[in-house]
Design a protein around this motif. Structure first.
Motif, mmCIF file in Angstrom:
data_model
loop_
_atom_site.group_PDB
_atom_site.id
_atom_site.type_symbol
_atom_site.label_atom_id
_atom_site.label_comp_id
_atom_site.label_asym_id
_atom_site.label_seq_id
_atom_site.Cartn_x
_atom_site.Cartn_y
_atom_site.Cartn_z
ATOM 1 N N MET A 1 24.595 -26.127 -10.092
ATOM 2 C CA MET A 1 23.888 -24.863 -10.318
ATOM 3 C C MET A 1 23.677 -24.144 -8.988
ATOM 4 O O MET A 1 23.266 -24.755 -8.001
ATOM 5 C CB MET A 1 22.521 -25.132 -10.965
ATOM 6 N N LYS A 2 23.966 -22.863 -8.968
ATOM 7 C CA LYS A 2 23.733 -22.041 -7.787
ATOM 8 C C LYS A 2 22.619 -21.052 -8.092
ATOM 9 O O LYS A 2 22.751 -20.196 -8.968
ATOM 10 C CB LYS A 2 25.005 -21.299 -7.387
ATOM 11 N N ILE A 3 21.500 -21.199 -7.376
ATOM 12 C CA ILE A 3 20.347 -20.326 -7.611
ATOM 13 C C ILE A 3 20.545 -19.033 -6.833
ATOM 14 O O ILE A 3 20.725 -19.048 -5.614
ATOM 15 C CB ILE A 3 19.041 -21.016 -7.187
ATOM 16 N N ASN A 4 20.507 -17.925 -7.533
ATOM 17 C CA ASN A 4 20.723 -16.615 -6.928
ATOM 18 C C ASN A 4 19.379 -16.007 -6.528
ATOM 19 O O ASN A 4 18.728 -15.323 -7.317
ATOM 20 C CB ASN A 4 21.456 -15.700 -7.915
ATOM 21 N N CYS A 5 18.934 -16.306 -5.298
ATOM 22 C CA CYS A 5 17.664 -15.744 -4.833
ATOM 23 C C CYS A 5 17.629 -15.753 -3.311
ATOM 24 O O CYS A 5 18.419 -16.439 -2.663
ATOM 25 C CB CYS A 5 16.476 -16.523 -5.393
ATOM 26 N N ASP A 6 16.693 -14.981 -2.767
ATOM 27 C CA ASP A 6 16.494 -14.964 -1.322
ATOM 28 C C ASP A 6 15.027 -15.262 -1.024
ATOM 29 O O ASP A 6 14.238 -15.555 -1.934
ATOM 30 C CB ASP A 6 16.931 -13.624 -0.721
ATOM 31 N N PHE A 7 14.650 -15.189 0.249
ATOM 32 C CA PHE A 7 13.279 -15.532 0.632
ATOM 33 C C PHE A 7 12.263 -14.588 -0.015
ATOM 34 O O PHE A 7 11.154 -15.003 -0.372
ATOM 35 C CB PHE A 7 13.126 -15.492 2.158
ATOM 36 N N SER A 8 12.637 -13.322 -0.175
ATOM 37 C CA SER A 8 11.726 -12.365 -0.818
ATOM 38 C C SER A 8 11.476 -12.752 -2.270
ATOM 39 O O SER A 8 10.355 -12.618 -2.783
ATOM 40 C CB SER A 8 12.307 -10.947 -0.742
ATOM 41 N N ASP A 9 12.518 -13.252 -2.938
ATOM 42 C CA ASP A 9 12.355 -13.706 -4.321
ATOM 43 C C ASP A 9 11.401 -14.900 -4.386
ATOM 44 O O ASP A 9 10.555 -14.987 -5.287
ATOM 45 C CB ASP A 9 13.711 -14.101 -4.912
ATOM 46 N N LEU A 10 11.545 -15.821 -3.440
ATOM 47 C CA LEU A 10 10.672 -16.999 -3.426
ATOM 48 C C LEU A 10 9.214 -16.589 -3.245
ATOM 49 O O LEU A 10 8.315 -17.099 -3.931
ATOM 50 C CB LEU A 10 11.092 -17.955 -2.307
ATOM 51 N N ARG A 11 8.976 -15.657 -2.314
ATOM 52 C CA ARG A 11 7.600 -15.200 -2.082
ATOM 53 C C ARG A 11 7.050 -14.489 -3.318
ATOM 54 O O ARG A 11 5.874 -14.654 -3.676
ATOM 55 C CB ARG A 11 7.561 -14.265 -0.869
ATOM 56 N N LEU A 12 7.885 -13.700 -3.962
ATOM 57 C CA LEU A 12 7.450 -12.990 -5.161
ATOM 58 C C LEU A 12 7.012 -13.968 -6.245
ATOM 59 O O LEU A 12 5.938 -13.809 -6.853
ATOM 60 C CB LEU A 12 8.583 -12.097 -5.680
ATOM 61 N N ILE A 13 7.808 -14.986 -6.493
ATOM 62 C CA ILE A 13 7.491 -15.940 -7.561
ATOM 63 C C ILE A 13 6.218 -16.712 -7.234
ATOM 64 O O ILE A 13 5.382 -16.968 -8.110
ATOM 65 C CB ILE A 13 8.692 -16.876 -7.792
ATOM 66 N N LEU A 14 6.019 -17.066 -5.965
ATOM 67 C CA LEU A 14 4.770 -17.727 -5.569
ATOM 68 C C LEU A 14 3.584 -16.796 -5.779
ATOM 69 O O LEU A 14 2.517 -17.225 -6.260
ATOM 70 C CB LEU A 14 4.840 -18.158 -4.100
ATOM 71 N N ASN A 15 3.737 -15.526 -5.440
ATOM 72 C CA ASN A 15 2.638 -14.568 -5.607
ATOM 73 C C ASN A 15 2.303 -14.351 -7.084
ATOM 74 O O ASN A 15 1.131 -14.209 -7.456
ATOM 75 C CB ASN A 15 3.006 -13.235 -4.950
ATOM 76 N N ILE A 16 3.336 -14.326 -7.931
ATOM 77 C CA ILE A 16 3.083 -14.178 -9.375
ATOM 78 C C ILE A 16 2.342 -15.405 -9.902
ATOM 79 O O ILE A 16 1.380 -15.297 -10.679
ATOM 80 C CB ILE A 16 4.408 -13.977 -10.138
ATOM 81 N N ALA A 17 2.774 -16.587 -9.460
ATOM 82 C CA ALA A 17 2.135 -17.823 -9.923
ATOM 83 C C ALA A 17 0.680 -17.897 -9.466
ATOM 84 O O ALA A 17 -0.189 -18.369 -10.208
ATOM 85 C CB ALA A 17 2.919 -19.025 -9.406
ATOM 86 N N GLU A 18 0.399 -17.431 -8.253
ATOM 87 C CA GLU A 18 -0.962 -17.512 -7.722
ATOM 88 C C GLU A 18 -1.895 -16.492 -8.359
ATOM 89 O O GLU A 18 -3.108 -16.718 -8.451
ATOM 90 C CB GLU A 18 -0.930 -17.309 -6.201
ATOM 91 N N THR A 19 -1.342 -15.364 -8.827
ATOM 92 C CA THR A 19 -2.191 -14.295 -9.381
ATOM 93 C C THR A 19 -2.099 -14.175 -10.900
ATOM 94 O O THR A 19 -2.890 -13.451 -11.510
ATOM 95 C CB THR A 19 -1.786 -12.943 -8.767
ATOM 96 N N SER A 20 -1.122 -14.877 -11.498
ATOM 97 C CA SER A 20 -0.879 -14.797 -12.950
ATOM 98 C C SER A 20 -0.592 -13.368 -13.387
ATOM 99 O O SER A 20 -0.860 -12.986 -14.532
ATOM 100 C CB SER A 20 -2.088 -15.343 -13.740
ATOM 101 N N SER A 21 -0.046 -12.565 -12.473
ATOM 102 C CA SER A 21 0.204 -11.155 -12.782
ATOM 103 C C SER A 21 1.461 -10.682 -12.076
ATOM 104 O O SER A 21 1.606 -10.874 -10.866
ATOM 105 C CB SER A 21 -0.986 -10.301 -12.342
ATOM 106 N N LEU A 22 2.353 -10.052 -12.834
ATOM 107 C CA LEU A 22 3.547 -9.470 -12.232
ATOM 108 C C LEU A 22 3.168 -8.297 -11.341
ATOM 109 O O LEU A 22 3.708 -8.140 -10.241
ATOM 110 C CB LEU A 22 4.513 -9.010 -13.330
ATOM 111 N N THR A 23 2.206 -7.486 -11.806
ATOM 112 C CA THR A 23 1.817 -6.292 -11.046
ATOM 113 C C THR A 23 1.183 -6.662 -9.706
ATOM 114 O O THR A 23 1.552 -6.130 -8.654
ATOM 115 C CB THR A 23 0.837 -5.439 -11.862
#
Length: 313
Positions: A1-23
């Motif tokens: 499997m090749k994950i298509n993401c960059d460092f900005s994507d990783l930070r975004l997903i962590l921020n969504i998980a920490e805030t429970s909000s996409l916005t």
């Protein structure tokens, strides 16, 4: 499997998980909600699994997300450490010591000391240039150089600078074994001026110094050849094309390869007191202090400074 993401994507997903909000996660990541949504969708499609599911309390991580978040956090922590190390490395490498030296030391003692110093101090770089003692003093006072190796025979001391006696360097005359002066143990400069000379190139600080000595004699110096360095100069002297005035240490070192006589100069100005100097504001700098101490210790190991009677600083 090749994950298509960059460092900005990783930070975004962590921020969504920490805030429970996409916005809010998008805001923390400095993205618009549509851009954040597109990035999240791209990552989920590349791994073939959803990372969040909607609940009354907002976006909650899936089982796949917990695995992803753990790996993402580790990657970003490694990236942060790498950035810190590279920033620190850049600061160390940017530590460049500007060292100015007269020809009395630049080709031997200073160069050799720097070569050894760099082996144990790989984070310090150097800008080594040959200058006249007067120019070195001016540059140190203006903080355009960190360390200077100069002679105080012809220039006054300055209260802005700190001086460390380094060595006494005699200027000597060299001549081929067949030259009329070769039988002499010592001569005065006025006597030597009757013969053809070989000298360094006209713009060299050493040649300018010699010109000053000639003017004091109110005589003319017959330069037969100008050359770029002491090695070529000694070669031409050994071939009998003229005589030359050079530092004693250079004459000794080059005599291993060229056949000529070394003749002592009787003039007082031919005995040069060589110092290491720094600006008073620079004495506490650890890199500068380390190099000054290193050069002084290197000279002490050669046993050349015993008996020096330099004036105290």
């Amino acid at each position: 499997m090749k994950i298509n993401c960059d460092f900005s994507d990783l930070r975004l997903i962590l921020n969504i998980a920490e805030t429970s909000s996409l916005t809010v996660g998008a805001e923390r990541s400095h993205l618009s909600p549509p851009a954040a949504s597109a990035r999240l969708k791209k990552v989920q499609e590349s791994i073939g699994q959803a990372l969040f599911h909607r609940t009354a309390n907002g976006l909650m991580p899936t089982a796949a997300a917990h695995t992803f978040i753990g790996g993402a956090r580790a990657i970003l922590q490694q990236l942060e450490r790498l950035e810190q190390e590279m920033e620190s490395q850049a600061k160390r490498v940017s530590s460049c010591i500007r060292l100015l030296s007269t020809v009395l030391a630049v080709n031997g003692l200073v160069r050799d000391a720097i070569e050894a110093f760099m082996l144990t101090h790989p984070d310090i770089s150097f800008n080594l240039q040959e200058r006249s003692s007067r120019d070195i003093s001016s540059a140190l006072k203006a903080k355009q150089a960190e360390i200077g190796v100069l002679s105080l025979n012809d220039i006054p001391r300055d209260d802005l600078l700190v001086y460390h006696p380094l060595k006494i360097e005699d200027l000597v005359l060299i001549a081929s074994p067949a030259h009329p002066l070769a039988a002499e143990d010592s001569v005065e400069f006025a006597q030597a001026l009757k013969f053809d000379f070989i000298s360094l190139y006209e713009k060299s600080p050493f040649y300018q110094f010699i010109k000053g000595a000639v003017s004091q004699e109110k005589a003319l110096m017959k330069i037969r050849i100008h050359t770029q360095n002491f090695e070529a100069l000694c070669d031409l002297v050994a071939a009998g094309l003229g005589i030359a005035l050079i530092p004693h240490s250079e004459a000794i070192q080059k005599s291993k390869y060229f056949n000529y006589r070394i003749i002592r100069m009787m003039d007082k100005w031919a005995v040069r007191e060589v110092y290491i100097a720094t600006h008073r504001d620079k004495t506490a700098d650890p890199g500068i202090k380390a190099l000054v101490d290193w050069i002084l210790q290197s000279q002490n190991m050669k046993n050349d400074v015993s008996g020096l009677a330099f004036p105290k600083t």
